[in-house]
Scaffold this motif. Structure first.
Motif, PDB file in Angstrom:
ATOM      1  N   LYS B 158      37.852  55.661  32.491  1.00 54.81           N
ATOM      2  CA  LYS B 158      38.955  54.303  33.820  1.00 54.81           C
ATOM      3  C   LYS B 158      37.833  52.668  32.783  1.00 54.81           C
ATOM      4  CE  LYS B 158      38.951  57.222  37.045  1.00 54.81           C
ATOM      5  NZ  LYS B 158      39.931  57.887  37.122  1.00 54.81           N
ATOM      6  N   TYR B 159      38.531  52.060  32.626  1.00 56.11           N
ATOM      7  CA  TYR B 159      38.565  51.204  31.513  1.00 56.11           C
ATOM      8  C   TYR B 159      38.816  49.556  31.966  1.00 56.11           C
ATOM      9  CZ  TYR B 159      42.567  52.745  29.316  1.00 56.11           C
ATOM     10  OH  TYR B 159      43.836  53.396  29.492  1.00 56.11           O
ATOM     11  N   ALA B 182      42.324  48.661  34.200  1.00 53.73           N
ATOM     12  CA  ALA B 182      42.527  50.068  34.913  1.00 53.73           C
ATOM     13  C   ALA B 182      41.640  51.055  35.214  1.00 53.73           C
ATOM     14  CB  ALA B 182      42.972  51.026  32.583  1.00 53.73           C
ATOM     15  N   GLU B 183      41.018  50.241  35.847  1.00 56.32           N
ATOM     16  CA  GLU B 183      40.244  50.815  36.365  1.00 56.32           C
ATOM     17  C   GLU B 183      40.890  51.098  38.487  1.00 56.32           C
ATOM     18  OE1 GLU B 183      36.663  51.602  36.869  1.00 56.32           O
ATOM     19  OE2 GLU B 183      36.163  50.205  35.164  1.00 56.32           O
ATOM     20  N   PRO B 184      39.632  52.388  39.012  1.00 56.13           N
ATOM     21  CA  PRO B 184      41.087  52.890  40.020  1.00 56.13           C
ATOM     22  C   PRO B 184      40.593  51.673  41.703  1.00 56.13           C
ATOM     23  CG  PRO B 184      38.680  53.689  40.072  1.00 56.13           C
ATOM     24  CD  PRO B 184      39.361  53.148  38.201  1.00 56.13           C
ATOM     25  N   LYS B 185      40.032  50.387  41.420  1.00 56.36           N
ATOM     26  CA  LYS B 185      39.917  49.445  41.871  1.00 56.36           C
ATOM     27  C   LYS B 185      39.678  47.716  41.321  1.00 56.36           C
ATOM     28  CE  LYS B 185      35.000  49.533  42.541  1.00 56.36           C
ATOM     29  NZ  LYS B 185      35.075  49.230  40.630  1.00 56.36           N
ATOM     30  N   THR B 186      40.747  47.203  42.634  1.00 58.92           N
ATOM     31  CA  THR B 186      40.164  46.101  42.171  1.00 58.92           C
ATOM     32  C   THR B 186      39.141  45.153  41.547  1.00 58.92           C
ATOM     33  OG1 THR B 186      42.176  45.477  43.831  1.00 58.92           O
ATOM     34  CG2 THR B 186      40.878  43.451  43.628  1.00 58.92           C
ATOM     35  N   GLU B 187      39.148  44.504  40.953  1.00 62.24           N
ATOM     36  CA  GLU B 187      37.631  44.149  39.971  1.00 62.24           C
ATOM     37  C   GLU B 187      38.337  43.008  39.821  1.00 62.24           C
ATOM     38  OE1 GLU B 187      35.694  46.140  38.966  1.00 62.24           O
ATOM     39  OE2 GLU B 187      36.450  47.558  39.154  1.00 62.24           O
ATOM     40  N   SER B 205      37.119  33.185  39.188  1.00 61.22           N
ATOM     41  CA  SER B 205      38.236  34.478  40.293  1.00 61.22           C
ATOM     42  C   SER B 205      39.246  34.933  39.554  1.00 61.22           C
ATOM     43  CB  SER B 205      37.681  33.595  40.767  1.00 61.22           C
ATOM     44  OG  SER B 205      36.556  32.696  41.718  1.00 61.22           O
ATOM     45  N   LEU B 206      39.041  35.629  37.815  1.00 59.81           N
ATOM     46  CA  LEU B 206      40.071  35.886  38.205  1.00 59.81           C
ATOM     47  C   LEU B 206      40.410  37.710  39.044  1.00 59.81           C
ATOM     48  CD1 LEU B 206      40.219  35.836  34.167  1.00 59.81           C
ATOM     49  CD2 LEU B 206      41.189  34.541  35.656  1.00 59.81           C
ATOM     50  N   THR B 207      41.123  37.567  39.610  1.00 65.07           N
ATOM     51  CA  THR B 207      40.913  39.517  40.548  1.00 65.07           C
ATOM     52  C   THR B 207      42.331  39.494  39.890  1.00 65.07           C
ATOM     53  OG1 THR B 207      40.594  38.132  42.487  1.00 65.07           O
ATOM     54  CG2 THR B 207      41.496  39.699  43.209  1.00 65.07           C
ATOM     55  N   LEU B 208      42.511  41.519  38.904  1.00 66.71           N
ATOM     56  CA  LEU B 208      42.815  42.212  39.214  1.00 66.71           C
ATOM     57  C   LEU B 208      42.899  43.577  40.665  1.00 66.71           C
ATOM     58  CD1 LEU B 208      41.869  40.474  36.212  1.00 66.71           C
ATOM     59  CD2 LEU B 208      43.590  41.690  35.472  1.00 66.71           C
ATOM     60  N   ALA B 209      43.898  43.583  40.505  1.00 63.08           N
ATOM     61  CA  ALA B 209      44.182  44.816  41.273  1.00 63.08           C
ATOM     62  C   ALA B 209      44.804  46.164  39.989  1.00 63.08           C
ATOM     63  CB  ALA B 209      45.687  45.265  41.441  1.00 63.08           C
TER      64      ALA B 209
END
Lengths: 660, 252
Positions: B158-159, B182-187, B205-209
């Protein structure tokens, strides 16, 4: 206590020795106990065939489940599913093929089924892409060919590759005409090649032994060659080269009784295939030279040769076998000795070193970096070697006897005929002698340096091993009107011999978690994504260097110009392993062609499974690479870290060149 | 008893002509595979064997030789097409058409008797044999699909990918910065860019699913000397430095 006269003692000892020697001679001796059961007309049992197809399908499902469990990290279930599948695949079909009273067509179909099932077994390890090291090299060459619509493009990862492009040409033809990907086109081609190989081998053995049963058992034994299941199923030039060899051997053997125009036509076809082989693979071309040259020599040596024209034909074919590869190498300017020489030299050195330690009065230094296999796999491989050796011991003289002129002279008289250069079938005599390559190849495989030579030797030697063991099984172990144990035990032993081909093919055939420096076990989605990132964001064709695995991914998925050397005489490994960037390394980076370095920090987590991170010739490490050494490029003026995913880092060194 | 006729040659010529037409007019992979695969792997070799006049004693023998001759024909084709600079799909189709039609004509002109080995007639084949075989094929196909699904689901690492491209790759006078989760959760991240050590840009606050990619092109002033741009990625949860990348902005 009465004293015995000296001559009585000697007589008693001689008698005891004779009592001991006679059974041994009966075991290895040349008497042929088999009959012509297989020549009786039998019809195929479709019931058996249907059931075995179903069994093979279930076995392959278990193999896939095993890989799935391995991918999920459940090693115990992976082992259980996978090996259950392999045993279920190999044992029932091998038992049926080796059973005495089976129709020729049924034996042939089951061999075909087994060989295609074993190919499926290889493909489901990675069902959507090539993962073998050599597969990448040829995939890259095929992709270059299809992109540039040109042959003979340079391949920095395989120097001789541009001279041996036949596999890529045929794959490109299929891919261009069909629109399939290179992987799909290559897999289709390999499936056809596997079927063609086993057909050609079966026909070859049948022609020279006169028995479909010996041919079928010989094919089973050939499958136990350590290169058969995986190495010769890879998208690599030897997979095509070996098929040409088997076809050439088969056509040559089939044409021996032809005369006049039909013989010339057969020779024409052989020359066509030899020409294709010369462009396909250097080592396979050498196999053809050895075999056809030996057949020509044995035909020349043979007394009472009823057809002297046979000698001329075999010599004519042998001359083509020798001349065509040499002409091609001359045209291409390929120096194959430079390519293969160091491998052979290293292998021989390692083997001699092993013997030296064995007989020297000092402890044997174990090779700490020798990769280990699970105990069960090693046990099966050892049993397979043992049974093969027993088969060779019981089959060698019988093969010679089978090659002798047919008539009243059997047993030792037949061997006497062969020693007097009177034989019926030169090919069988040569194959029996070729089988001696088996123990030598096993000896080479005992050392890391010699492993590759042993593997490649085995590929040729098993043409002899197959038929000799088959003759041993049919004419000694199973015999005429076999009792039940003589049906079952040899067939079971043959199953284990075939299983040995699976266990000796790789260190760990089950899919699993990422491992450092383990070729296909080091290829996983994150590395592939990083390579794809380079193509998308940097564009293709940038000059990269990295470790062995990431170089392949960069060249294959990233379409980058991945190189082994940073500059002339300076390999990437030397720069990556050093704790500090010394002035020589700095100079090489500043003045060499490399633009980007890809650093995989996972290399710092373990020693490499195969013993090397970058190239086989690098010095063996006692400890994993340090992360500090790998990240030493941070803070160097002119070098920037343009990509980082926490495991993999890309450095841009163009600032050192003064380009950016 | 062999097959004595030249129908096989007529069929091969028709096949080759159909293949040329299909390659010229359609991109249908299925149609092209059905016509092109057998041509490269079998049919061209069959007609070459007929032209050579090589006889075989059984069907497997003929098929094996035909595959070998097809492969040799394909390799020769590669060399010829490369010399003519037409190593393209249409070039391949033309090559196999010429070989097939040419070898067929040669065989016909020479009045070669085909004497092909006959197809073996299966005796004792029952319905249940066929059904069992069909089920085996279904299981094997399903197992392959399962293997493909297992491979697609495998994600050991996960990365988060973080990158900055210099003007030479991103375009004149600009940098490209990107983040892919490429993590399994939103970062959630904060991103800071400096140029020669001075703050230059900040993105909060960059939100990446999972699977999302964020990229931005940033114009940079070009000076007489080269400047080093650095980008730092902070996790919003703990504001700790998570990743850092850099690029050179060349001078004029």
């Amino acid at each position: 206590m009465a004293l015995m006269p000296a001559d009585s003692v000697a007589e008693a000892r001689l008698g005891s020795l004779q009592g001991w020697v006679q059974p041994v001679l009966a075991v290895i001796g040349p008497d042929l106990y088999g009959d012509s059961i297989e020549t009786r007309q039998r019809s195929t049992s479709f019931g058996f065939v249907a059931v075995l197809c179903m069994v093979a399908a279930i076995a392959l499902l278990l193999v896939v489940e095993g890989h799935g469990a391995g991918r999920r990290g459940d090693a115990a279930m992976a082992m259980l599913w996978f090996w259950s599948g392999v045993v279920l695949l190999v044992v029932p079909i091998s038992l049926r093929v080796a059973w005495p009273q089976v129709a020729r067509g049924e034996r042939f179909f089951l061999l075909f089924l087994l060989v295609e099932a074993l190919f499926y077994y290889k493909v489901v390890h990675s069902p959507t892409s090539f993962v073998g090291h050599d597969e990448f090299l040829h995939w890259i060459a095929a992709a270059d060919l299809m992109t540039a619509h040109k042959l003979f493009l340079s391949n920095p990862l395989l120097q001789v590759g541009p001279s041996y492009l036949a596999l890529e040409i045929v794959t490109a033809a299929i891919a261009d005409l069909s629109g399939l990907s290179i992987f799909a086109a290559g897999t289709l081609l390999l499936a056809v090649l596997k079927g063609t190989f086993i057909t050609a081998l079966f026909l070859f053995y049948e022609k020279i032994s006169g028995s479909a049963r010996i041919a079928a058992i010989g094919c089973l034994v050939y499958m136990s060659c350590s290169t058969f299941v995986l190495f010769e199923s890879m998208f690599s030039y030897e997979s095509l080269g070996l098929v040409f060899c088997a076809l050439i051997f088969s056509i040559e053997a089939a044409s021996q009784h032809l005369v006049g125009a039909p013989r010339l036509r057969a020779v024409g076809l052989i020359v066509l295939l030899l020409s294709a082989l010369a462009l396909t693979h250097h080592l396979s071309a050498a196999y053809a030279v050895i075999y056809l040259g030996a057949v020509a020599v044995f035909e020349a040596l043979r007394r009472d040769n009823p057809l002297r024209s046979e000698t001329k034909y075999t010599a004519f074919v042998a001359i083509f076998a020798i001349a065509l590869p040499l002409i091609w190498m001359e045209i291409r300017g390929t120096h194959i000795v430079n390519y293969l020489g160091p491998v052979v030299e290293e292998g021989v050195k390692n083997l001699l070193g092993k013997f030296h330690h064995l007989f020297a009065d000092r402890p044997v230094i174990s090779d700490a970096s020798a990769p280990a296999q699970p105990f069960g796999m090693r046990a099966i491989t050892l049993f397979a070697i043992l049974f093969t050796a027993v088969g060779l011991a019981t089959g060698f003289f019988r093969s010679l006897a089978l090659a002798a002129p047919r008539g009243d002279r059997t047993g030792r008289l037949a061997i006497k005929d062969v020693l007097g250069r009177r034989w019926r079938e030169s090919r069988l005599v040569f194959l029996a002698l070729l089988a001696f390559g088996f123990p030598i190849s096993v000896a080479f495989r005992l050392s890391i340096g010699g492993w590759e030579i042993g593997n490649r030797m085995g590929t040729l030697a098993f043409f002899g091993v197959g038929v000799v063991v088959a003759v041993g099984v049919v004419h000694y172990w199973q015999r005429r009107s076999p009792q039940s144990w003589r049906n079952i035990v040899p067939a079971l032993a043959l199953s284990i011999i075939v299983l040995g081909g699976v266990t000796s093919a790789s260190l760990n055939p089950i899919q699993g978690r990422y491992k450092v420096g383990a070729d296909e076990q080091s290829i996983e989605p994150m590395g592939i994504e990083t390579a794809l990132w380079t193509k998308r964001w940097l564009g293709p064709g940038n000059r990269f260097t990295s470790d062995r695995i990431n170089r392949l991914l960069l060249a294959g998925y990233g379409r980058q110009d991945a190189r082994v050397a940073v500059a002339d005489g300076v390999d990437a490994g030397r720069i990556f392993r050093a704790e500090q960037l010394d002035s020589d390394a700095y100079w090489a980076l500043a003045n060499g062609p490399i633009d980007f370095l890809l650093i995989d920090l996972r290399l710092s987590t373990a020693l490499p499974v195969l013993g090397f991170y970058f190239e086989p010739w690098e010095p063996r490490s006692a400890a994993p690479l340090s992360a500090e050494a790998l990240l030493k490029f941070d803070g160097i003026e002119g070098i920037t870290r343009i990509y980082d995913n926490g495991f993999i880092v890309i450095y841009d060194v163009r600032g050192l060149h003064g380009h950016s | 008893m062999g097959i004595h006729s030249n129908k096989d040659l007529s069929a091969a010529c028709a096949w080759a002509t159909a293949m040329v037409a299909v390659v010229a007019v359609t991109d249908s992979t299925l149609l092209r595979t059905i016509l092109g695969g057998p041509m490269v792997l079998l049919i061209s070799g069959h007609v070459v064997l007929r032209a050579f006049g090589v006889r075989s004693t059984s069907l497997p023998e003929h098929l094996a030789y035909a595959v070998g001759a097809s492969l040799a024909t394909g390799i020769a084709g590669g060399l010829v097409l490369n010399a003519l600079d037409i190593l393209t799909p249409l070039g391949w189709a033309a090559w196999f058409w010429i070989v097939t039609v040419g070898a067929s004509l040669l065989t016909t002109i020479r009045h070669e008797d085909s004497d092909l080995p006959s197809w073996p007639r299966p005796t004792g084949l029952r319905l249940w044999h066929g059904i069992t075989f069909a089920i085996a094929v279904l299981i094997t196909t399903g197992a392959y699909a399962l293997a493909v699904r297992d491979e697609a689901d495998q994600q050991q690492f996960k990365y988060v990918e973080f990158w900055m491209l210099p003007p030479v790759n991103a375009g004149t006078d600009r940098l490209t910065i990107g983040v892919r989760n490429a993590e399994p959760k939103t970062e959630r991240f904060n991103l800071e860019v400096t140029l020669s050590g001075r703050p230059f840009a900040i993105f909060r606050s960059l939100t990446l699913a999972p699977g999302d990619t964020w990229t931005r092109e940033i114009p940079v002033p070009v000076q007489s000397t080269a400047q080093k741009a650095e980008a730092r990625l902070y996790r919003q949860d703990d504001n700790r430095l998570y990743r850092s990348v850099s690029a050179l902005v060349p001078g004029t």
